[in-house]
Scaffold this motif. Structure first.
Motif, short mmCIF file in Angstrom:
data_model
loop_
_atom_site.label_atom_id
_atom_site.label_comp_id
_atom_site.label_asym_id
_atom_site.label_seq_id
_atom_site.Cartn_x
_atom_site.Cartn_y
_atom_site.Cartn_z
N TRP A 60 39.55 44.45 47.26
CA TRP A 60 40.38 45.15 46.24
C TRP A 60 41.28 44.03 45.46
O TRP A 60 41.54 44.16 44.20
N GLY A 61 41.60 42.97 46.32
CA GLY A 61 42.24 41.73 45.17
C GLY A 61 41.41 41.20 44.30
O GLY A 61 41.63 41.09 43.19
N ARG A 62 39.96 41.28 44.60
CA ARG A 62 39.20 40.66 43.67
C ARG A 62 39.07 41.58 42.60
O ARG A 62 39.07 41.27 41.37
N GLN A 63 38.78 42.98 42.85
CA GLN A 63 38.77 44.12 41.90
C GLN A 63 39.92 44.07 40.96
O GLN A 63 39.83 44.24 39.81
N GLY A 64 40.99 44.20 41.60
CA GLY A 64 42.27 44.43 41.12
C GLY A 64 42.50 43.04 39.85
O GLY A 64 43.25 43.42 39.02
N ALA A 65 42.26 41.68 40.48
CA ALA A 65 42.41 40.84 39.64
C ALA A 65 41.53 41.06 38.45
O ALA A 65 41.74 40.66 37.17
N ASP A 66 40.09 41.53 38.37
CA ASP A 66 39.33 41.76 37.32
C ASP A 66 39.90 42.68 36.37
O ASP A 66 40.10 42.61 35.12
N VAL A 67 40.62 43.62 36.66
CA VAL A 67 41.37 44.84 35.99
C VAL A 67 42.42 44.22 35.25
O VAL A 67 42.63 44.32 34.17
N LEU A 68 43.23 43.36 35.93
CA LEU A 68 44.32 42.74 35.52
C LEU A 68 44.07 41.86 34.41
O LEU A 68 44.71 41.74 33.45
N LEU A 69 43.10 41.20 34.54
CA LEU A 69 42.76 39.94 33.50
C LEU A 69 42.10 40.37 32.33
O LEU A 69 42.38 40.08 31.20
N HIS A 70 41.52 41.89 32.53
CA HIS A 70 41.20 42.54 31.32
C HIS A 70 42.20 43.11 30.46
O HIS A 70 42.34 43.11 29.10
#
Length: 343
Positions: free
Chosen positions: A231-241
Motif C-alpha cells: 500500500w505504501g508503494r501504491q499510495g505514493a503513486d497516488v500522492l505524487l499524481h
C-alpha cells in the motif's frame, strides 16, 4: 555449605537446618519465616543453624507460605508479537526488581481462547493480569470482580473503572508534522492505514491539526489504505499524481514508509533531498532497513508495559488506584530520511 566427595556443592535444605537445631521441620519453617509462637531461644537456635549452614530459603516456597506466587499473566491478541513483546519486556523491567515472572498467553483474537487463558492464569494464582493487543480500540473487559488486579496496555477497556494505558497516536502525528515543518517542508502528504482503525484516524488528526496551526493543510487528500509496504508503494503513486510538488510524506507506519521510499526512488525523487519521509512505530527491522534509514515516531511501548506493571505492583501493595485511560507521550527517533531541506 558443605562439599561432598565428588566436589559438587550440596544444597542445604530446611531439613538440614531442622536437624542442626534439633527441632522439627515445621518449627524450623515457622522460625525462618517469623511465623508461629515459640520460645525466643528456639527461634534463635534455628536462625543460628541456618546462618552457620549457609541456608538460602526458596523464594517460591516463601511466596506460597505468604500466599504469593510472584507471577503475572499477560494476555494478548497480537499473535505476531510486534506490539505485545515490547510491552512485555517493559513490564518485565518493572517487575524484575520484585522478582515477579510473566506468563504470556496468545489468544489469537479468539474470545473463547481468551476466557480459557484467564481461567488458567487464575488457577495458577497469578497476582495480576496485563491485557494487551495490536489495536487501541476500546474492547470488552476480561471480566468484572476478578480476584486479581487487571490493567489494559496498548488497548483499552470499555469499562471506565478499569485502568487502560495507550500510546498518544494524535500527539505522535503532531510530532511528525512539527518536525517536518522545522526542516523547511510545507507540502506534506499523508499515507496511512485503514480508516476504521482508531490509530490511523488519530495520527491523521494530529498531522492536520499541527499543519493548521501553521496555516498549512495536507498536500492532497489523506490516503487511507492498508498497513503494508505494498500500500505504501501504491499510495505514493497516488500522492505524487495528486500533489507532484509534495516535499514530505508522513506515513502511518514504518511498513508503509518503506513502500513509499521504494516508489519515490523509482520515480527519481531523492530522500530526503527532494522528499522527506517520516514513519510511525520505530519498528527497527523496517526503519533501519529503509533506504535511507527512517525517521519515525516511537510509541514507547516499553514505557507502557512498565507503567502497567507498576500499576499492578501498587495494587498488590495495597495502594489506592483510580481507573481511567492514561496516554503515554510518543517520541521522535531521528534518522537520515528527514535532513533539513536546502535553502
Amino acid at each position: 555449605m558443605t562439599s561432598p566427595s565428588d566436589g559438587t556443592a550440596k544444597t542445604i535444605t530446611i531439613r538440614d537446618v531442622a536437624a542442626a537445631a534439633d527441632v522439627s521441620i515445621g518449627t524450623a519453617s515457622k522460625a525462618l519465616n517469623g511465623r508461629g509462637r515459640m520460645r525466643d531461644e528456639t527461634r534463635d537456635r534455628v536462625l543460628a543453624a541456618a546462618e552457620r549452614l549457609g541456608f538460602r530459603p526458596n523464594p517460591l516456597a516463601q511466596g506460597l507460605l505468604a500466599g504469593r506466587t510472584y507471577t503475572v499473566g499477560l494476555v494478548t491478541g497480537d499473535s505476531f508479537g510486534r506490539f505485545s513483546i515490547p510491552v512485555m519486556l517493559g513490564a518485565e523491567d518493572a517487575l524484575g526488581a520484585g522478582q515477579i515472572s510473566v506468563f504470556m498467553c496468545d489468544t489469537r483474537d479468539d474470545p473463547i481462547r481468551e476466557r480459557h487463558y484467564v481461567e488458567r492464569l487464575l488457577a495458577r494464582r497469578v497476582e495480576g493480569i496485563i491485557v494487551t493487543g495490536r489495536r487501541t480500540e476500546p474492547r470488552a473487559g476480561i471480566g468484572r470482580d476478578l480476584p486479581v488486579p487487571v490493567v489494559y496496555a496498548m488497548t483499552q477497556s470499555t469499562d471506565d473503572s478499569d485502568v487502560s494505558i495507550i500510546p498518544d497516536d494524535e500527539g505522535g502525528g503532531a510530532l511528525a508534522a512539527r518536525h517536518l515543518m522545522a526542516t523547511g517542508r510545507t507540502r506534506i502528504g499523508h499515507v496511512t492505514g485503514p480508516q476504521r482503525f482508531q490509530a490511523a484516524r488519530r495520527r491523521a488528526q494530529g498531522l492536520t491539526t499541527a499543519l493548521a496551526s501553521a496555516g498549512l493543510s495536507p498536500a492532497g487528500e489523506i490516503l487511507y489504505g492498508q498497513w503494508s509496504e505494498e500500500w505504501g508503494r501504491q499510495g505514493a503513486d497516488v500522492l505524487l499524481h495528486a500533489a507532484p510538488d509534495v516535499d514530505a510524506i508522513f506515513c502511518g507506519s514504518d511498513q508503509i514508509a518503506r513502500g513509499v521510499a521504494e516508489t519515490l526512488r523509482e520515480r527519481g525523487r531523492r530522500v530526503p533531498e527532494d522528499v522527506a519521509l517520516v514513519g510511525f512505530d520505530n519498528w527497527e527491522p523496517m526503519a533501519l532497513g529503509c533506504r535511507p534509514p527512517l525517521t519515525t515516531v516511537d510509541m514507547n511501548l516499553g514505557e507502557i508495559g512498565r507503567m502497567a506493571a507498576r500499576h499492578l505492583l501498587d495494587v498488590i501493595a495495597g495502594k489506592p488506584v483510580t481507573g481511567g485511560v492514561t496516554i503515554v507521550p510518543a517520541s521522535l527517533v531521528l534518522r537520515e530520511s528527514t535532513r533539513r531541506a536546502a535553502p
